[in-house]
Design an enzyme around this catalytic site. Structure first.
Site, PDB file in Angstrom:
ATOM      1  N   TYR A  12      36.487  31.301  59.655  1.00  0.00           N
ATOM      2  CA  TYR A  12      36.550  30.283  58.597  1.00  0.00           C
ATOM      3  C   TYR A  12      37.904  30.295  57.874  1.00  0.00           C
ATOM      4  O   TYR A  12      38.700  29.347  58.006  1.00  0.00           O
ATOM      5  CB  TYR A  12      35.381  30.530  57.638  1.00  0.00           C
ATOM      6  N   GLY A  37      33.887  33.747  65.425  1.00  0.00           N
ATOM      7  CA  GLY A  37      34.883  32.672  65.475  1.00  0.00           C
ATOM      8  C   GLY A  37      34.493  31.580  66.467  1.00  0.00           C
ATOM      9  O   GLY A  37      33.587  31.754  67.279  1.00  0.00           O
ATOM     10  N   ASP A  51      38.687  42.478  71.227  1.00  0.00           N
ATOM     11  CA  ASP A  51      37.978  43.108  70.120  1.00  0.00           C
ATOM     12  C   ASP A  51      38.866  44.247  69.613  1.00  0.00           C
ATOM     13  O   ASP A  51      39.459  44.967  70.425  1.00  0.00           O
ATOM     14  CB  ASP A  51      36.631  43.658  70.627  1.00  0.00           C
ATOM     15  N   ALA A  74      39.997  39.715  60.802  1.00  0.00           N
ATOM     16  CA  ALA A  74      38.844  40.134  61.600  1.00  0.00           C
ATOM     17  C   ALA A  74      38.023  41.207  60.882  1.00  0.00           C
ATOM     18  O   ALA A  74      38.527  42.283  60.584  1.00  0.00           O
ATOM     19  CB  ALA A  74      39.336  40.678  62.947  1.00  0.00           C
ATOM     20  N   ASN A  92      33.415  48.562  62.506  1.00  0.00           N
ATOM     21  CA  ASN A  92      34.125  47.309  62.772  1.00  0.00           C
ATOM     22  C   ASN A  92      35.252  47.069  61.775  1.00  0.00           C
ATOM     23  O   ASN A  92      36.343  46.655  62.152  1.00  0.00           O
ATOM     24  CB  ASN A  92      33.158  46.134  62.743  1.00  0.00           C
ATOM     25  N   TYR A 141      29.932  46.724  52.396  1.00  0.00           N
ATOM     26  CA  TYR A 141      30.978  45.748  52.727  1.00  0.00           C
ATOM     27  C   TYR A 141      32.186  45.946  51.805  1.00  0.00           C
ATOM     28  O   TYR A 141      33.330  46.101  52.272  1.00  0.00           O
ATOM     29  CB  TYR A 141      30.431  44.321  52.602  1.00  0.00           C
ATOM     30  N   ILE A 207      17.277  28.975  44.009  1.00  0.00           N
ATOM     31  CA  ILE A 207      18.227  29.481  43.005  1.00  0.00           C
ATOM     32  C   ILE A 207      17.820  30.919  42.718  1.00  0.00           C
ATOM     33  O   ILE A 207      16.696  31.168  42.249  1.00  0.00           O
ATOM     34  CB  ILE A 207      18.171  28.617  41.726  1.00  0.00           C
ATOM     35  N   ARG A 221      30.332  31.904  39.465  1.00  0.00           N
ATOM     36  CA  ARG A 221      31.295  32.431  40.440  1.00  0.00           C
ATOM     37  C   ARG A 221      32.547  31.547  40.454  1.00  0.00           C
ATOM     38  O   ARG A 221      32.500  30.392  40.053  1.00  0.00           O
ATOM     39  CB  ARG A 221      30.697  32.425  41.866  1.00  0.00           C
ATOM     40  N   ASP A 285      23.838  41.023  42.244  1.00  0.00           N
ATOM     41  CA  ASP A 285      24.582  39.852  41.768  1.00  0.00           C
ATOM     42  C   ASP A 285      24.916  40.001  40.279  1.00  0.00           C
ATOM     43  O   ASP A 285      24.029  39.929  39.433  1.00  0.00           O
ATOM     44  CB  ASP A 285      23.738  38.573  41.928  1.00  0.00           C
TER      45      ASP A 285
HETATM   46  N1  UFG Z   1      22.878  31.870  45.557  1.00  0.00           N
HETATM   47  C1  UFG Z   1      21.649  31.277  45.282  1.00  0.00           C
HETATM   48  N2  UFG Z   1      20.879  30.889  46.335  1.00  0.00           N
HETATM   49  C2  UFG Z   1      21.249  31.062  47.637  1.00  0.00           C
HETATM   50  C3  UFG Z   1      22.519  31.668  47.906  1.00  0.00           C
HETATM   51  C4  UFG Z   1      23.292  32.058  46.834  1.00  0.00           C
HETATM   52  O1  UFG Z   1      21.274  31.101  44.130  1.00  0.00           O
HETATM   53  O2  UFG Z   1      20.478  30.707  48.530  1.00  0.00           O
HETATM   54  C5  UFG Z   1      23.717  32.286  44.431  1.00  0.00           C
HETATM   55  C6  UFG Z   1      24.031  33.773  44.442  1.00  0.00           C
HETATM   56  O3  UFG Z   1      23.026  34.480  43.772  1.00  0.00           O
HETATM   57  C7  UFG Z   1      25.384  33.802  43.734  1.00  0.00           C
HETATM   58  C8  UFG Z   1      26.022  32.463  44.105  1.00  0.00           C
HETATM   59  O4  UFG Z   1      24.952  31.646  44.550  1.00  0.00           O
HETATM   60  O5  UFG Z   1      25.180  33.817  42.362  1.00  0.00           O
HETATM   61  C9  UFG Z   1      27.048  32.596  45.220  1.00  0.00           C
HETATM   62  O6  UFG Z   1      26.460  33.318  46.295  1.00  0.00           O
HETATM   63  P1  UFG Z   1      27.144  33.438  47.743  1.00  0.00           P
HETATM   64  O7  UFG Z   1      26.201  34.229  48.574  1.00  0.00           O
HETATM   65  O8  UFG Z   1      27.585  32.106  48.197  1.00  0.00           O
HETATM   66  O9  UFG Z   1      28.469  34.259  47.446  1.00  0.00           O
HETATM   67  P2  UFG Z   1      28.628  35.697  46.811  1.00  0.00           P
HETATM   68  O10 UFG Z   1      29.232  35.471  45.454  1.00  0.00           O
HETATM   69  O11 UFG Z   1      27.443  36.541  46.869  1.00  0.00           O
HETATM   70  O12 UFG Z   1      29.600  36.323  47.881  1.00  0.00           O
HETATM   71  C10 UFG Z   1      30.974  36.172  47.852  1.00  0.00           C
HETATM   72  C11 UFG Z   1      31.559  36.344  49.239  1.00  0.00           C
HETATM   73  C12 UFG Z   1      31.308  37.741  49.762  1.00  0.00           C
HETATM   74  C13 UFG Z   1      31.800  38.733  48.771  1.00  0.00           C
HETATM   75  C14 UFG Z   1      31.189  38.472  47.433  1.00  0.00           C
HETATM   76  C15 UFG Z   1      31.730  39.392  46.389  1.00  0.00           C
HETATM   77  O13 UFG Z   1      30.993  35.405  50.105  1.00  0.00           O
HETATM   78  O14 UFG Z   1      32.000  37.922  50.967  1.00  0.00           O
HETATM   79  O15 UFG Z   1      31.456  37.151  47.005  1.00  0.00           O
HETATM   80  O16 UFG Z   1      30.885  39.462  45.297  1.00  0.00           O
HETATM   81  F1  UFG Z   1      31.496  39.990  49.151  1.00  0.00           F
END
Ligand code: UFG
Length: 330
Positions: A12, A37, A51, A74, A92, A141, A207, A221, A285
């Site tokens: 992405y 990818g 790889d 990667a 990885n 992660y 949500i 976020r 979260d």
């Molecule tokens: N969320 C929902 N419903 C869903 C999916 C997400 O409410 O079905 C909320 C999550 O709780 C969060 C927000 O939407 O509050 C964003 O969630 P994402 O999963 O889209 O993204 P994250 O913030 O969890 O993850 C991102 C990156 C990760 C990284 C992380 C660091 O995608 O790679 O931030 O905190 F590790």
């Protein structure tokens, strides 16, 4: 013309960066194992299917090309999966990065731009998050990415490796020029999940909690457009190639949006109602995460082009519709 190896270049953020570099006169070589990818994202570009667990495979790429610098995307990046299967993530992400660094050093290639993450900070102690914030990741992660940052520090001191570790906040949106965008094996990210309720791929969006300490009760976020991330990688490379010292830099817009604000944005952009349901909180979260991007502006001269969430969502929606068509014709 500098030759740049982009690992994970068919992913992405990788594919958006590959096109940004290509457009700006770099000679780009893509390395990808295609586990996540997509071949069509790097059509027409010199590509190696390798790889990073394969040291000889990486060696061959360096033998056949004089690589000036590496942009290293990667990695596996599912937080939940990393908790279930940390071994997969440590091998990885960490071991394979060591492999890449080994071959780079053997070939006297000592410049690297690296995908790090705000997940290296862990529970935030203050907002906005700046680069000086303590780093205590709360999942494997984030640990893998922090471990790699530490390895870079040691390698700089010992071998003169120069790195820019870019700590992304929430990557979002898609290119308006190329047929590339967010297309994960398993989708876990908020914006594509919401959009897939409108293409009919999902029934509704859950949500994850509305009792957070934020104005509307849902998590906030920092959603940053993937083309803005791509331009930051180009700027980072230009600095490194000009002889810059190593840096850790946040990449975010400096502003946050709540989950409910994202849903409203999707409704404004598409003119349709999003089916939602309130669910339980997701573990790990934090209430609010957004970046201080002062350092990126100062050190990289970075300018965020997408400052409005609707503009980001528009590009994500255009891509999601194309992707839906692709999936249904395949
Ligand atoms: N969320 C929902 N419903 C869903 C999916 C997400 O409410 O079905 C909320 C999550 O709780 C969060 C927000 O939407 O509050 C964003 O969630 P994402 O999963 O889209 O993204 P994250 O913030 O969890 O993850 C991102 C990156 C990760 C990284 C992380 C660091 O995608 O790679 O931030 O905190 F590790």
């Amino acid at each position: 013309m500098s030759t740049i190896l982009v690992t994970g270049g068919a992913g992405y953020i990788g594919s958006h960066t590959v096109h940004e570099l290509n457009k700006n006169g770099f000679n780009v070589i893509v390395l990808d194992n295609f586990s996540e990818g997509h071949r069509e994202f790097v059509d027409g570009l010199k590509t190696y299917e390798v790889d990073l667990c394969d040291v000889d495979g990486i060696g061959k790429v360096f033998e056949e090309n004089k690589i000036d610098a590496v942009v290293h995307f990667a990695a596996f990046a599912y937080v939940g999966e990393s908790v279930q299967n940390p071994q997969k993530y440590y091998y990885n992400n960490v071991v394979n990065t060591l492999n890449l660094l080994k071959v780079m050093l053997e070939n006297d290639c000592k410049k690297i731009v690296f995908s790090s993450t705000c997940a290296t900070y862990g529970e935030p102690k203050y907002m906005p998050l700046d680069e000086k914030h303590s780093q205590n990741p709360i999942n494997p992660y984030g640990q893998t990415k922090l471990t790699i940052e530490k390895i870079f520090k040691d390698y700089d001191r010992a071998y003169g490796l120069k790195y820019y570790a870019l700590r992304y906040f929430n990557a979002a949106g898609a290119s308006t020029e190329k047929e590339i965008g967010e297309w994960h094996r398993v989708e876990t990210h908020l914006i594509p999940l919401i959009l897939q309720t409108l293409t009919g791929e999902r029934e509704k969006i859950t949500i994850f909690g509305e009792d957070y300490n934020t104005p509307d009760g849902t998590c906030i976020r920092d959603y940053v457009h993937v083309d803005d991330l791509a331009s930051a990688h180009r700027l980072a490379l230009q600095n490194l190639l000009a002889g810059a010292e190593s840096e850790f830099i946040n990449l975010g817009t400096g502003r946050g949006n709540s989950v409910k604000e994202i849903i409203s944005s999707v409704e404004r952009v598409t003119g349709r109602k999003v089916p939602t349901v309130i669910g339980a909180r997701r573990e790990g979260d934090p209430d609010i995460l957004y970046a201080s991007n002062e350092k990126a502006k100062k050190v990289l001269g970075w300018e965020v082009k997408y400052t409005n969430i609707d503009d980001i969502v528009k590009t994500a929606w255009a891509w999601e519709q194309k992707l839906h068509l692709k999936k249904s014709t395949n």
